[in-house]
Design an enzyme around this catalytic site. Structure first.
Site, PDB file in Angstrom:
ATOM      1  N   ASP A 209      -7.185  -2.362   4.561  1.00  0.00           N
ATOM      2  CA  ASP A 209      -7.736  -2.328   5.908  1.00  0.00           C
ATOM      3  C   ASP A 209      -9.138  -1.988   5.734  1.00  0.00           C
ATOM      4  O   ASP A 209      -9.880  -1.778   6.528  1.00  0.00           O
ATOM      5  CB  ASP A 209      -6.877  -1.169   6.754  1.00  0.00           C
ATOM      6  CG  ASP A 209      -6.161  -2.067   7.640  1.00  0.00           C
ATOM      7  OD1 ASP A 209      -6.287  -3.090   8.260  1.00  0.00           O
ATOM      8  OD2 ASP A 209      -5.142  -1.088   8.296  1.00  0.00           O
TER       9      ASP A 209
ATOM     10  N   LYS B  59       3.652  -7.633  11.608  1.00  0.00           N
ATOM     11  CA  LYS B  59       2.871  -7.538  10.185  1.00  0.00           C
ATOM     12  C   LYS B  59       4.250  -8.159   9.058  1.00  0.00           C
ATOM     13  O   LYS B  59       3.682  -8.898   8.155  1.00  0.00           O
ATOM     14  CB  LYS B  59       2.476  -6.158   9.899  1.00  0.00           C
ATOM     15  CG  LYS B  59       1.037  -6.339  10.593  1.00  0.00           C
ATOM     16  CD  LYS B  59       0.454  -5.025  10.674  1.00  0.00           C
ATOM     17  CE  LYS B  59      -0.718  -4.888  11.684  1.00  0.00           C
ATOM     18  NZ  LYS B  59      -1.374  -3.391  11.804  1.00  0.00           N
TER      19      LYS B  59
ATOM     20  N   GLN C 136      -0.530   2.579   9.086  1.00  0.00           N
ATOM     21  CA  GLN C 136      -0.459   2.185  10.778  1.00  0.00           C
ATOM     22  C   GLN C 136      -1.395   3.354  11.308  1.00  0.00           C
ATOM     23  O   GLN C 136      -0.662   4.724  11.481  1.00  0.00           O
ATOM     24  CB  GLN C 136       0.752   1.713  11.235  1.00  0.00           C
ATOM     25  CG  GLN C 136       0.641   1.367  12.711  1.00  0.00           C
ATOM     26  CD  GLN C 136       0.091  -0.080  12.771  1.00  0.00           C
ATOM     27  OE1 GLN C 136      -0.033  -0.636  11.817  1.00  0.00           O
ATOM     28  NE2 GLN C 136      -0.711  -0.230  13.787  1.00  0.00           N
TER      29      GLN C 136
END
Ligand code: NAP
Length: 286
Positions: free
Chosen positions: A116, A49, A93
């Site tokens: 997200d 990422k 994460q």
């Protein structure tokens, strides 16, 4: 019949090129990542990422914390990132190490920075069909289908998997595109019968080659989200032999994976536009 490959790598490359231009016009855009603990796969994903961010000109802010981090320290970090004006998007994460409350972490992220889409505000916006942030993988699946001109209105779509990260949001996005959606999961009886009736199948399970050619309707469109490493080889939920029956199909690797990364970058740029007032964040019909 041999299915056309839906080349996520190629589509993602185009998206990244467009985003690089957008970032040049927008000025500094920042993505903060929070990684707790030593999970090797998580370290690999975060590294990918960060590289993808740098490629399009997004500044990654790396926050790697030891597995011994307390919930309080994690929440304080997220609160500080909420206040940091250089940070447009925040990504925590998953999975967090045992003992840390992932839900509380997601809920702490300021909705406009929740790229997200896992906090309650953005999940609510999705349920309500309104604009907000939606997780990168479901967005990537839909972008790929659109890029290959897949008509969804009135079609029967089957989603296998019901996680908050993939299955549920992808089902809601398909519903929003006027498909008739069935969601299957581990307790579903006669999975094959459901899949056989589907014009579009999205498999997000994590079981190698769960979907076999005998389960696929001729001409169906198959999207394989699954990523299963067996004997060091990355495979998906859909048996590649299904290409003999399907009309369009994503490969693993090179299908949904690169689309997820591109969509994450896209969500970060959208967050930057929301924060600069160029897009209306809350309440607007999508
Ligand atoms: P998850 O949270 O473990 O969810 C898996 C889902 O599959 C659950 O809803 C589960 O049902 C269902 N399931 C399990 N076994 C099944 C079976 N035999 N038949 C039907 N359904 C079954 O996983 P996830 O986070 O959604 O991820 C799913 C897969 O996608 C994984 O392989 C993951 O690595 C991959 N993934 C890929 C990307 C990418 O960028 N390509 C991104 C995210 C995830 P229950 O709810 O009943 O347990």
């Amino acid at each position: 019949m041999g299915a056309t490959v839906m080349d996520g790598k190629e589509v993602a490359k185009r998206i990244r090129a467009r985003l690089a231009e957008e970032v040049r016009e927008l000025g500094p855009v920042g993505l903060a990542t929070v990684l707790v603990g030593d999970d090797p796969a998580s370290h690999l994903y975060i590294g990918m990422k960060h590289r993808a961010c740098e490629e399009v000109g997004i500044t990654p802010f790396d926050h790697t914390l030891p597995a011994t981090t307390t919930q309080r320290a994690l929440i304080e970090l997220i609160e500080a990132l909420n206040e940091d004006d250089r940070v447009d998007g925040i990504l925590v994460q998953s999975p967090l190490p045992d003992g840390l409350d992932e839900t509380e972490a997601f809920r702490t992220i300021e909705p406009v920075k929740d790229i997200d889409g896992l906090g309650p505000f953005n999940l609510g916006q999705l349920l309500d069909g309104r604009s907000g942030h939606v997780a990168a993988t479901p967005v990537g699946c839909m972008t790929l289908l659109a890029d290959y001109g897949v008509e969804l209105e009135g079609k029967r779509a089957v989603v296998i998997g019901r996680s908050v990260l993939v299955g549920k949001p992808v089902a809601l996005l398909l519903l929003g595109a006027n498909a008739t959606v069935t969601v299957c999961h581990s307790r579903t009886r006669d999975l094959a019968d459901h899949v056989r009736a589907a014009d579009v199948v999205v498999a997000a399970v994590g079981v190698k080659h769960l979907v076999t050619p005998d389960m696929v309707k001729p001409g169906a469109v198959l999207v394989d989200v699954g990523q299963v490493v067996v004997d060091g080889v990355l495979t998906g939920d859909i048996d590649p032999a299904c290409a003999e029956v399907a009309s369009l199909m994503t490969p693993v690797p090179g299908g949904v994976g690169p689309m997820t990364i591109a969509s994450l970058l896209q969500n970060t740029v959208r967050a930057a536009r929301f924060r600069r007032g160029e897009l209306v964040f809350a309440g607007a019909a999508s």
